[in-house]
Design an enzyme around this catalytic site. Structure first.
Site, mmCIF file in Angstrom:
data_model
loop_
_atom_site.group_PDB
_atom_site.id
_atom_site.type_symbol
_atom_site.label_atom_id
_atom_site.label_comp_id
_atom_site.label_asym_id
_atom_site.label_seq_id
_atom_site.Cartn_x
_atom_site.Cartn_y
_atom_site.Cartn_z
ATOM 1 N N SER A 13 0.856 -1.189 0.000
ATOM 2 C CA SER A 13 0.000 0.000 0.000
ATOM 3 C C SER A 13 0.890 1.237 0.000
ATOM 4 O O SER A 13 1.752 1.363 -0.873
ATOM 5 C CB SER A 13 -0.917 -0.077 1.221
ATOM 6 O OG SER A 13 -1.849 0.958 1.205
ATOM 7 N N HIS A 40 -2.611 -0.896 -3.434
ATOM 8 C CA HIS A 40 -3.753 0.005 -3.268
ATOM 9 C C HIS A 40 -3.514 1.267 -4.077
ATOM 10 O O HIS A 40 -2.451 1.859 -3.987
ATOM 11 C CB HIS A 40 -3.901 0.417 -1.796
ATOM 12 C CG HIS A 40 -4.308 -0.716 -0.922
ATOM 13 N ND1 HIS A 40 -4.027 -0.737 0.418
ATOM 14 C CD2 HIS A 40 -4.979 -1.861 -1.189
ATOM 15 C CE1 HIS A 40 -4.520 -1.855 0.939
ATOM 16 N NE2 HIS A 40 -5.087 -2.556 -0.012
ATOM 17 N N ASP A 133 -4.860 -4.289 5.775
ATOM 18 C CA ASP A 133 -5.301 -5.206 4.725
ATOM 19 C C ASP A 133 -4.179 -6.228 4.516
ATOM 20 O O ASP A 133 -3.005 -5.891 4.585
ATOM 21 C CB ASP A 133 -5.564 -4.412 3.434
ATOM 22 C CG ASP A 133 -6.176 -5.285 2.342
ATOM 23 O OD1 ASP A 133 -6.658 -6.385 2.649
ATOM 24 O OD2 ASP A 133 -6.178 -4.842 1.176
#
Ligand SMILES: C[S@@+](CC[C@H](N)C(=O)[O-])C[C@H]1O[C@@H](n2cnc3c(N)ncnc32)[C@H](O)[C@@H]1O
Lengths: 196, 281
Positions: A13, A40, A133
């Protein structure tokens, strides 16, 4: 008996642009596993990331297409705003299901579906990121007998995601960014030797 | 096949035999996640335990099946697609005295209202009939109403502008406290109807079909089946529009269509009869 690895999944991310450049540029052109990545990002930023990674990597880097057959030596990136999933017949699929952990694409979705397909043949890697996540995904990879790696939190631009992954106690190796590609390479060579 | 796969197969079989809802050809990875999510909400342990309540309790089934579908949508989703539709496809449709359009898998209706707005602005609405279908009565009901939360308006307006909208988006709805109520006039030529692409058949000859972000949920076989249904539902030279990540590229039907605007996934049915194409080459 040494595992026979079939695929690598990576979740990353915040800070991912640099981390992916470092990691992927170190993979040799004879790297035989497919690599699937969830980074992401916003839908519009997509092509730039793929283009610039492609320039820096000896393997083909592309955005994943729906129903595409997973091919060795190819690096697939989840398109912005779509989840990337692995089907049992080793093809890729995309979905616009609700975001998971506020994210679409979601690392958990990729990791969990890849674990169901590859089981002990899967290697999962969590890199820098500012949310959690991927933790559930790391757990499923471990539960399926796969191998799990986290970037060393101190070497990550954002340490939340590696810390969350490590907190699951399902991470096998904690490595610096620079160590990961050589490690993967050694792993492959070992498993080739044991096969022969 | 592992136990989980087996249980899912049995579950899908049960839903199909009992109620005619056929999810057997849906892409498994995403469907499996949704089944497990539904399972978690019931507190049951195994997927196979869902079978008895599904067989004997219609309400349970209705709730369960509603959660299996994904209804995420928005107005002018992928604005550049609507721009291409307006600039490249509409001029061709203008040459016909009357046009039929099928918007398949409309969810809560945002897509079909977007389409109606484009047709109005291009002066085509009055001679169009739009069939707006989905297999879920719940979303169809919302689509018929055409009332949406106002917090979506900002995004919709932005999309509308990017799609080449020629007036102000505000002309098409009036805002209540929390909802934007779309202009009734947009509904005049829309026919909302329940239609299941997997089990129902052709119902007309269309100039244009929109089916966006539905086929990603189908496996390759079912996609072929639906592409065939679309082929049979289109006039020669009729247009088929898919979602931005969907493609005819890997399908058996590929040779029966031409990709006229590849980037926006706009295809046109070839004039030739199906199957003839390959042989005549
Ligand atoms: C993700 S929505 C897409 C909405 C809209 N077309 C868009 O692109 O924003 C998918 C829709 O397809 C519908 N659908 C799924 N399977 C279907 C089937 N077999 N027949 C008709 N509609 C179906 C679902 O009910 C859902 O509303």
């Amino acid at each position: 008996m040494q595992n026979h690895y079939e695929a690598v999944v990576i979740g990353v991310s915040a800070g991912g642009f640099r981390a992916l450049h470092t990691l992927l540029s170190e993979l040799p052109d004879h790297f035989t596993l497919p690599v699937m990545i969830v980074q992401h990002r916003k839908a519009s930023a997509e092509n730039y990331l793929v283009t610039s990674l492609n320039k820096n990597c000896r393997l083909l880097v592309k955005e994943a297409d729906e129903k595409e057959k997973i091919t060795s030596g190819t690096v697939y990136l989840a398109p912005g705003d779509y989840h990337l999933l692995v089907e049992k017949d080793k093809t890729l699929s995309l979905s616009i299901d609700e975001p998971v952990c506020y994210s679409r694409p979601s690392i958990d979705v990729l990791f969990e579906t890849a674990a169901a397909t590859y089981q002990a043949g899967l290697i999962g890697i969590i890199l820098t990121g500012a949310n959690s996540d991927g933790s559930a995904g790391i757990r499923s990879i471990k539960a399926g007998g796969g191998l799990t790696i986290s970037q060393h939190p101190e070497t990550a631009e954002a340490d939340t995601m590696p810390l969350a992954a490590i907190a699951t106690k399902a991470v096998d190796y904690i490595l610096t960014l620079q160590e990961i590609s050589p490690f993967l390479n050694d792993l492959l060579e070992q498993s080739h030797e044991t096969k022969e | 096949m592992d136990n989980e796969e087996l249980e899912i197969t049995l579950l899908l079989e049960a839903m199909q035999s009992r109620y005619g809802y056929d999810f057997r050809g849906y892409a498994r990875a995403s469907l499996t996640r949704r089944i497990k999510k539904g399972l978690a909400e019931t507190g049951l342990q195994r997927i196979s335990e869902l079978i008895p309540p599904i067989l004997y309790d219609r309400d349970f089934f209705n709730k369960f099946v509603a959660n299996l579908s994904v209804h995420v949508t928005e107005m002018f989703r992928d604005p550049l697609f609507f721009k291409a539709l307006r600039e490249e496809v509409i001029p061709y449709l203008k040459t016909f005295p009357f046009i039929k359009i099928w918007s398949a898998g409309i969810s809560t209706g945002e897509e079909v209202y977007s389409l109606a707005i484009v047709l109005k602005e291009e002066g085509l609405y009055e001679k169009s009939r739009i069939y707006a279908t989905d297999f879920s009565d719940t979303v169809l009901e919302k689509a018929r109403k055409g009332i949406y939360p106002t917090d979506l308006i900002k995004k919709s307006t932005k999309n509308y502008q990017k799609s080449g909208g020629s007036t102000s988006f505000g002309n098409y709805y009036h805002a209540d406290y929390e909802s934007a109520i779309f202009d009734r006039a947009l509904k005049k030529n829309i026919v909302f109807a329940n239609h299941n692409m997997v089990t129902d058949s052709v119902f007309g000859e269309m100039h244009l079909i929109l089916c966006r972000n539905v086929l990603i949920y189908f496996d390759a076989n079912l996609q072929n089946h639906v592409f065939q249904l679309f082929f049979d539902s289109l006039r020669p030279n009729g247009f088929l529009c898919l979602g931005s990540k969907e493609t005819l590229e890997y399908s058996k039907e590929k040779d029966n269509f031409v990709a006229v605007i590849k980037r926006q996934k706009i295809y046109q049915k070839k004039k030739t009869h199906r199957g003839y194409h390959a042989e005549s080459l």
